[in-house]
Design a protein around this motif. Structure first.
Motif, short mmCIF file in Angstrom:
data_model
loop_
_atom_site.label_atom_id
_atom_site.label_comp_id
_atom_site.label_asym_id
_atom_site.label_seq_id
_atom_site.Cartn_x
_atom_site.Cartn_y
_atom_site.Cartn_z
N GLU B 153 -21.45 12.36 14.16
CA GLU B 153 -20.30 11.14 14.30
C GLU B 153 -19.23 11.31 13.62
O GLU B 153 -18.50 10.64 14.45
CB GLU B 153 -21.06 10.68 13.10
N LEU B 154 -18.83 12.59 12.84
CA LEU B 154 -17.97 12.63 12.29
C LEU B 154 -16.80 13.68 13.80
O LEU B 154 -15.18 13.26 13.83
CB LEU B 154 -17.45 13.63 11.15
N VAL B 157 -15.24 10.86 16.20
CA VAL B 157 -13.90 10.53 15.54
C VAL B 157 -12.65 11.55 15.18
O VAL B 157 -12.29 11.54 15.61
CB VAL B 157 -13.97 9.52 14.50
N LEU B 158 -13.26 12.60 14.63
CA LEU B 158 -12.05 13.79 14.95
C LEU B 158 -11.16 13.94 16.20
O LEU B 158 -10.64 14.95 16.02
CB LEU B 158 -12.04 15.16 14.04
N GLU B 161 -9.78 18.65 18.35
CA GLU B 161 -8.31 19.96 17.41
C GLU B 161 -8.49 19.59 16.08
O GLU B 161 -8.53 20.77 15.61
CB GLU B 161 -7.28 19.39 18.32
N ILE B 162 -8.84 18.95 15.36
CA ILE B 162 -9.43 19.25 14.04
C ILE B 162 -10.70 19.06 13.53
O ILE B 162 -12.05 18.51 14.24
CB ILE B 162 -9.20 17.35 13.66
N GLU B 166 -11.18 21.45 7.38
CA GLU B 166 -9.63 21.60 6.96
C GLU B 166 -10.11 20.38 5.71
O GLU B 166 -11.27 19.60 5.70
CB GLU B 166 -9.39 20.04 8.17
N PHE B 167 -9.64 20.78 4.37
CA PHE B 167 -9.69 20.43 3.61
C PHE B 167 -9.69 18.51 3.46
O PHE B 167 -10.54 18.29 2.27
CB PHE B 167 -8.83 20.51 2.19
N GLU B 168 -8.60 17.77 4.32
CA GLU B 168 -9.04 16.69 4.52
C GLU B 168 -10.44 15.91 4.77
O GLU B 168 -10.71 15.26 3.79
CB GLU B 168 -8.04 15.74 5.07
N TRP B 172 -13.37 14.09 2.68
CA TRP B 172 -13.57 12.57 2.81
C TRP B 172 -15.57 12.92 2.78
O TRP B 172 -15.62 12.02 2.53
CB TRP B 172 -13.36 11.71 4.56
#
Lengths: 121, 186
Positions: B153-154, B157-158, B161-162, B166-168, B172
Protein backbone atom coordinates in the motif's frame (compact mmCIF):
# COMPACT_ATOMS: atom_id res chain seq x y z
CA UNK A 1 -3.00 10.27 12.73
CA UNK A 2 -0.51 8.87 10.19
CA UNK A 3 -2.44 8.90 6.94
CA UNK A 4 -1.52 7.95 3.40
CA UNK A 5 -2.08 11.61 2.50
CA UNK A 6 0.72 12.49 4.88
CA UNK A 7 2.91 9.91 3.16
CA UNK A 8 2.10 11.54 -0.15
CA UNK A 9 3.27 14.89 1.24
CA UNK A 10 6.55 13.28 2.35
CA UNK A 11 6.98 11.88 -1.16
CA UNK A 12 6.59 15.31 -2.73
CA UNK A 13 9.05 16.80 -0.26
CA UNK A 14 11.62 14.08 -0.91
CA UNK A 15 11.56 13.94 -4.68
CA UNK A 16 14.12 16.71 -5.10
CA UNK A 17 16.33 15.46 -2.27
CA UNK A 18 16.67 11.94 -3.65
CA UNK A 19 17.69 13.29 -7.05
CA UNK A 20 20.41 15.42 -5.45
CA UNK A 21 21.74 12.45 -3.49
CA UNK A 22 21.99 10.27 -6.58
CA UNK A 23 24.37 12.72 -8.18
CA UNK A 24 26.60 13.16 -5.12
CA UNK A 25 29.20 10.60 -4.03
CA UNK A 26 28.39 8.53 -0.98
CA UNK A 27 31.80 8.59 0.63
CA UNK A 28 31.04 6.75 3.87
CA UNK A 29 29.42 3.38 4.39
CA UNK A 30 28.47 2.22 7.89
CA UNK A 31 27.78 -1.50 8.19
CA UNK A 32 26.09 -3.12 11.19
CA UNK A 33 26.29 -6.89 11.80
CA UNK A 34 22.72 -8.14 12.00
CA UNK A 35 22.95 -11.96 12.26
CA UNK A 36 21.70 -14.03 15.22
CA UNK A 37 24.85 -13.19 17.19
CA UNK A 38 24.56 -9.45 16.55
CA UNK A 39 20.83 -9.33 17.28
CA UNK A 40 21.23 -11.27 20.55
CA UNK A 41 24.06 -8.93 21.63
CA UNK A 42 22.03 -5.75 21.04
CA UNK A 43 22.59 -4.71 17.42
CA UNK A 44 18.97 -3.64 16.86
CA UNK A 45 19.08 -0.42 18.93
CA UNK A 46 22.60 0.31 17.58
CA UNK A 47 21.37 0.18 13.98
CA UNK A 48 18.23 2.20 14.69
CA UNK A 49 20.25 4.84 16.56
CA UNK A 50 22.72 5.16 13.66
CA UNK A 51 19.93 5.47 11.06
CA UNK A 52 18.20 8.12 13.18
CA UNK A 53 21.32 10.12 14.01
CA UNK A 54 22.67 10.10 10.44
CA UNK A 55 19.44 11.80 9.46
CA UNK A 56 19.33 14.16 12.47
CA UNK A 57 22.94 15.22 11.92
CA UNK A 58 22.25 15.94 8.25
CA UNK A 59 24.68 13.30 7.02
CA UNK A 60 22.26 11.43 4.72
CA UNK A 61 23.82 12.78 1.57
CA UNK A 62 27.27 11.33 2.18
CA UNK A 63 26.61 8.38 4.50
CA UNK A 64 24.82 5.12 3.76
CA UNK A 65 23.89 2.67 6.49
CA UNK A 66 23.65 -1.02 5.61
CA UNK A 67 23.34 -4.37 7.38
CA UNK A 68 25.37 -7.51 7.02
CA UNK A 69 25.33 -11.08 8.34
CA UNK A 70 27.77 -12.69 10.75
CA UNK A 71 31.21 -11.09 10.50
CA UNK A 72 32.80 -14.04 12.34
CA UNK A 73 33.66 -12.25 15.57
CA UNK A 74 30.48 -13.14 17.46
CA UNK A 75 32.03 -12.54 20.89
CA UNK A 76 32.65 -8.89 19.94
CA UNK A 77 29.12 -8.12 18.75
CA UNK A 78 27.47 -5.67 18.23
CA UNK A 79 30.00 -4.79 15.53
CA UNK A 80 29.95 -1.65 13.39
CA UNK A 81 32.29 -1.26 10.40
CA UNK A 82 33.10 2.05 8.76
CA UNK A 83 34.27 2.15 5.14
CA UNK A 84 35.51 5.43 3.71
CA UNK A 85 36.92 6.00 0.25
CA UNK A 86 40.72 5.90 0.31
CA UNK A 87 40.92 4.93 3.99
CA UNK A 88 41.41 1.68 5.87
CA UNK A 89 38.28 -0.04 7.21
CA UNK A 90 37.59 0.73 10.87
CA UNK A 91 35.93 -1.96 13.03
CA UNK A 92 34.12 -0.92 16.20
CA UNK A 93 33.23 -3.68 18.67
CA UNK A 94 30.86 -4.19 21.61
CA UNK A 95 28.83 -1.21 20.52
CA UNK A 96 25.74 0.35 22.06
CA UNK A 97 23.61 3.37 21.18
CA UNK A 98 25.69 5.84 23.19
CA UNK A 99 28.98 4.63 21.67
CA UNK A 100 27.39 4.78 18.22
CA UNK A 101 26.45 8.44 18.75
CA UNK A 102 30.03 9.22 19.79
CA UNK A 103 31.42 7.48 16.68
CA UNK A 104 29.08 9.48 14.43
CA UNK A 105 30.01 12.75 16.13
CA UNK A 106 33.80 12.25 16.40
CA UNK A 107 34.64 9.91 13.51
CA UNK A 108 32.03 10.39 10.79
CA UNK A 109 31.52 14.09 11.37
CA UNK A 110 34.86 15.03 12.97
CA UNK A 111 37.17 12.68 11.05
CA UNK A 112 38.86 11.27 14.17
CA UNK A 113 38.61 7.49 14.81
CA UNK A 114 37.32 6.66 18.32
CA UNK A 115 40.15 4.24 19.17
CA UNK A 116 38.62 3.28 22.55
CA UNK A 117 36.04 1.16 20.73
CA UNK A 118 38.08 -0.23 17.84
CA UNK A 119 39.71 -3.60 17.37
CA UNK A 120 42.85 -4.27 15.35
CA UNK A 121 42.40 -7.16 12.94
CA UNK B 1 17.08 -13.54 23.11
CA UNK B 2 15.68 -11.01 25.57
CA UNK B 3 12.58 -10.27 23.50
CA UNK B 4 10.48 -12.38 21.16
CA UNK B 5 10.60 -9.48 18.69
CA UNK B 6 14.36 -10.14 18.36
CA UNK B 7 13.65 -13.77 17.40
CA UNK B 8 11.15 -12.45 14.83
CA UNK B 9 13.81 -10.17 13.34
CA UNK B 10 16.30 -13.04 13.28
CA UNK B 11 13.95 -15.55 11.62
CA UNK B 12 12.80 -12.99 9.06
CA UNK B 13 16.47 -12.47 8.11
CA UNK B 14 16.46 -16.14 7.03
CA UNK B 15 13.58 -15.29 4.66
CA UNK B 16 15.69 -12.44 3.29
CA UNK B 17 18.64 -14.81 2.76
CA UNK B 18 16.28 -17.25 1.00
CA UNK B 19 15.60 -14.56 -1.61
CA UNK B 20 12.00 -13.83 -0.58
CA UNK B 21 10.10 -11.09 -2.40
CA UNK B 22 7.26 -11.15 0.12
CA UNK B 23 7.47 -11.75 3.85
CA UNK B 24 4.40 -12.04 6.07
CA UNK B 25 4.76 -11.67 9.82
CA UNK B 26 1.58 -12.61 11.61
CA UNK B 27 0.93 -12.44 15.35
CA UNK B 28 -2.35 -13.61 16.79
CA UNK B 29 -3.31 -13.39 20.44
CA UNK B 30 -6.51 -15.08 21.54
CA UNK B 31 -8.67 -14.38 24.60
CA UNK B 32 -7.00 -17.26 26.48
CA UNK B 33 -3.56 -15.68 26.08
CA UNK B 34 -2.29 -18.07 23.42
CA UNK B 35 0.03 -16.27 21.02
CA UNK B 36 0.64 -17.68 17.55
CA UNK B 37 3.55 -16.33 15.51
CA UNK B 38 3.82 -17.11 11.84
CA UNK B 39 6.59 -15.97 9.50
CA UNK B 40 5.88 -16.84 5.88
CA UNK B 41 8.01 -16.19 2.82
CA UNK B 42 8.18 -16.98 -0.88
CA UNK B 43 11.91 -17.62 -0.88
CA UNK B 44 13.73 -20.65 -2.23
CA UNK B 45 12.47 -22.98 0.52
CA UNK B 46 14.17 -26.02 2.01
CA UNK B 47 14.30 -29.73 1.26
CA UNK B 48 12.43 -32.04 3.69
CA UNK B 49 15.80 -33.19 4.98
CA UNK B 50 16.92 -29.67 5.76
CA UNK B 51 13.62 -28.90 7.52
CA UNK B 52 14.30 -31.88 9.81
CA UNK B 53 17.79 -30.72 10.71
CA UNK B 54 17.30 -26.96 11.20
CA UNK B 55 15.25 -27.34 14.38
CA UNK B 56 17.95 -29.29 16.16
CA UNK B 57 21.21 -27.45 16.88
CA UNK B 58 23.00 -30.76 17.47
CA UNK B 59 22.13 -32.04 14.02
CA UNK B 60 23.30 -28.89 12.31
CA UNK B 61 26.37 -29.54 10.24
CA UNK B 62 28.73 -27.06 8.65
CA UNK B 63 26.80 -27.16 5.38
CA UNK B 64 23.63 -25.94 7.09
CA UNK B 65 25.48 -23.46 9.21
CA UNK B 66 23.82 -20.58 7.35
CA UNK B 67 20.67 -21.33 9.32
CA UNK B 68 22.58 -21.61 12.59
CA UNK B 69 21.02 -21.00 15.99
CA UNK B 70 18.05 -18.87 14.97
CA UNK B 71 15.44 -21.62 14.68
CA UNK B 72 16.63 -23.55 17.76
CA UNK B 73 16.42 -20.35 19.84
CA UNK B 74 12.84 -19.69 18.71
CA UNK B 75 11.96 -23.34 19.35
CA UNK B 76 13.36 -23.04 22.86
CA UNK B 77 11.41 -19.82 23.53
CA UNK B 78 8.22 -21.49 22.34
CA UNK B 79 8.62 -24.79 24.18
CA UNK B 80 9.53 -23.17 27.48
CA UNK B 81 6.22 -21.26 27.22
CA UNK B 82 4.23 -24.50 26.71
CA UNK B 83 4.11 -24.02 22.94
CA UNK B 84 5.60 -25.69 19.91
CA UNK B 85 7.35 -24.83 16.67
CA UNK B 86 6.56 -26.17 13.23
CA UNK B 87 8.16 -25.52 9.88
CA UNK B 88 6.52 -26.07 6.53
CA UNK B 89 8.66 -25.59 3.46
CA UNK B 90 8.48 -26.20 -0.27
CA UNK B 91 11.79 -25.96 -2.09
CA UNK B 92 12.16 -24.20 -5.41
CA UNK B 93 13.39 -27.47 -6.94
CA UNK B 94 10.18 -29.23 -5.85
CA UNK B 95 7.78 -26.51 -7.01
CA UNK B 96 9.12 -23.19 -8.37
CA UNK B 97 5.63 -21.59 -8.33
CA UNK B 98 4.72 -22.40 -4.75
CA UNK B 99 8.08 -22.44 -3.00
CA UNK B 100 8.69 -20.80 0.36
CA UNK B 101 8.91 -21.41 4.06
CA UNK B 102 6.47 -20.94 6.93
CA UNK B 103 7.78 -20.97 10.48
CA UNK B 104 5.02 -21.15 13.06
CA UNK B 105 5.47 -20.97 16.82
CA UNK B 106 2.94 -20.89 19.64
CA UNK B 107 3.30 -19.52 23.16
CA UNK B 108 1.20 -19.45 26.29
CA UNK B 109 1.65 -15.84 27.37
CA UNK B 110 0.48 -16.78 30.89
CA UNK B 111 3.51 -19.01 31.33
CA UNK B 112 6.13 -17.67 33.73
CA UNK B 113 8.78 -18.54 31.13
CA UNK B 114 7.13 -16.64 28.27
CA UNK B 115 9.65 -14.27 26.68
CA UNK B 116 7.98 -10.83 26.39
CA UNK B 117 7.21 -9.75 22.85
CA UNK B 118 9.15 -6.49 23.28
CA UNK B 119 9.44 -3.85 20.58
CA UNK B 120 8.16 -5.51 17.43
CA UNK B 121 7.99 -2.12 15.67
CA UNK B 122 11.75 -1.68 16.13
CA UNK B 123 12.32 -5.08 14.50
CA UNK B 124 10.11 -4.22 11.52
CA UNK B 125 11.99 -0.94 11.03
CA UNK B 126 15.32 -2.80 10.95
CA UNK B 127 13.95 -5.28 8.38
CA UNK B 128 12.59 -2.58 6.09
CA UNK B 129 15.73 -0.43 6.44
CA UNK B 130 17.94 -3.38 5.50
CA UNK B 131 15.83 -4.66 2.64
CA UNK B 132 13.41 -2.00 1.41
CA UNK B 133 12.90 -3.84 -1.88
CA UNK B 134 11.00 -6.68 -0.16
CA UNK B 135 7.26 -6.39 0.51
CA UNK B 136 6.22 -6.97 4.10
CA UNK B 137 2.81 -7.71 5.49
CA UNK B 138 2.63 -7.38 9.25
CA UNK B 139 -0.56 -8.16 11.11
CA UNK B 140 -0.93 -8.36 14.89
CA UNK B 141 -4.43 -9.34 15.96
CA UNK B 142 -5.53 -9.21 19.59
CA UNK B 143 -8.94 -9.50 21.28
CA UNK B 144 -9.05 -5.67 21.48
CA UNK B 145 -8.15 -4.95 17.86
CA UNK B 146 -5.27 -5.13 15.43
CA UNK B 147 -2.13 -3.39 14.19
CA UNK B 148 -1.13 -3.83 10.58
CA UNK B 149 1.35 -2.70 7.96
CA UNK B 150 1.26 -3.59 4.28
CA UNK B 151 4.22 -2.13 2.42
CA UNK B 152 2.48 -2.75 -0.93
CA UNK B 153 0.00 0.00 0.00
CA UNK B 154 2.85 2.37 0.83
CA UNK B 155 4.67 1.56 -2.39
CA UNK B 156 1.56 2.49 -4.38
CA UNK B 157 1.71 5.97 -2.85
CA UNK B 158 5.49 6.37 -3.01
CA UNK B 159 6.07 5.07 -6.51
CA UNK B 160 9.40 3.61 -7.55
CA UNK B 161 11.71 6.54 -6.94
CA UNK B 162 11.31 6.80 -3.15
CA UNK B 163 12.68 3.81 -1.23
CA UNK B 164 10.88 2.48 1.85
CA UNK B 165 14.30 2.64 3.51
CA UNK B 166 14.39 6.47 3.52
CA UNK B 167 14.49 7.76 7.09
CA UNK B 168 11.35 9.90 6.67
CA UNK B 169 9.41 6.88 5.42
CA UNK B 170 10.70 4.66 8.25
CA UNK B 171 9.57 7.34 10.71
CA UNK B 172 6.11 7.42 9.14
CA UNK B 173 5.89 3.63 9.43
CA UNK B 174 7.03 3.75 13.06
CA UNK B 175 4.51 6.49 13.84
CA UNK B 176 1.70 4.64 12.11
CA UNK B 177 2.31 1.37 13.98
CA UNK B 178 2.82 3.11 17.33
CA UNK B 179 -0.50 4.93 16.91
CA UNK B 180 -2.23 1.63 16.21
CA UNK B 181 -0.67 0.04 19.30
CA UNK B 182 -1.68 3.04 21.43
CA UNK B 183 -5.27 2.58 20.24
CA UNK B 184 -5.13 -1.10 21.27
CA UNK B 185 -4.15 -0.22 24.82
CA UNK B 186 -7.18 2.04 25.38
Amino acid sequence: MKTLAELEAIRERMRGKVAVRETSDNTTRIVVGMATCGIAAGARPVLNTIVEEVSNMGLSETVTVTQTGCIGLCQYEPIVEVYQTGKEKVTYVKMDSEKAKKVLEEHIKGGKVVTDYTIKL
Amino acid sequence: MKELSLNILDIAQNSVSAGAKNIRILLDEDAQGILTLSIEDDGKGMSPEMVRTVTDPFCTTRTTRKVGMGIPLLKLASEQANGSLTIHSVSREADPDRCGTTVKATFDTNSIDFTPLGDVVDSLIVLIQGHPEIDYLFLHTTPSGEARLDTKELREVLGEEISLGEFEILEWIRGSLEEQYQALKK
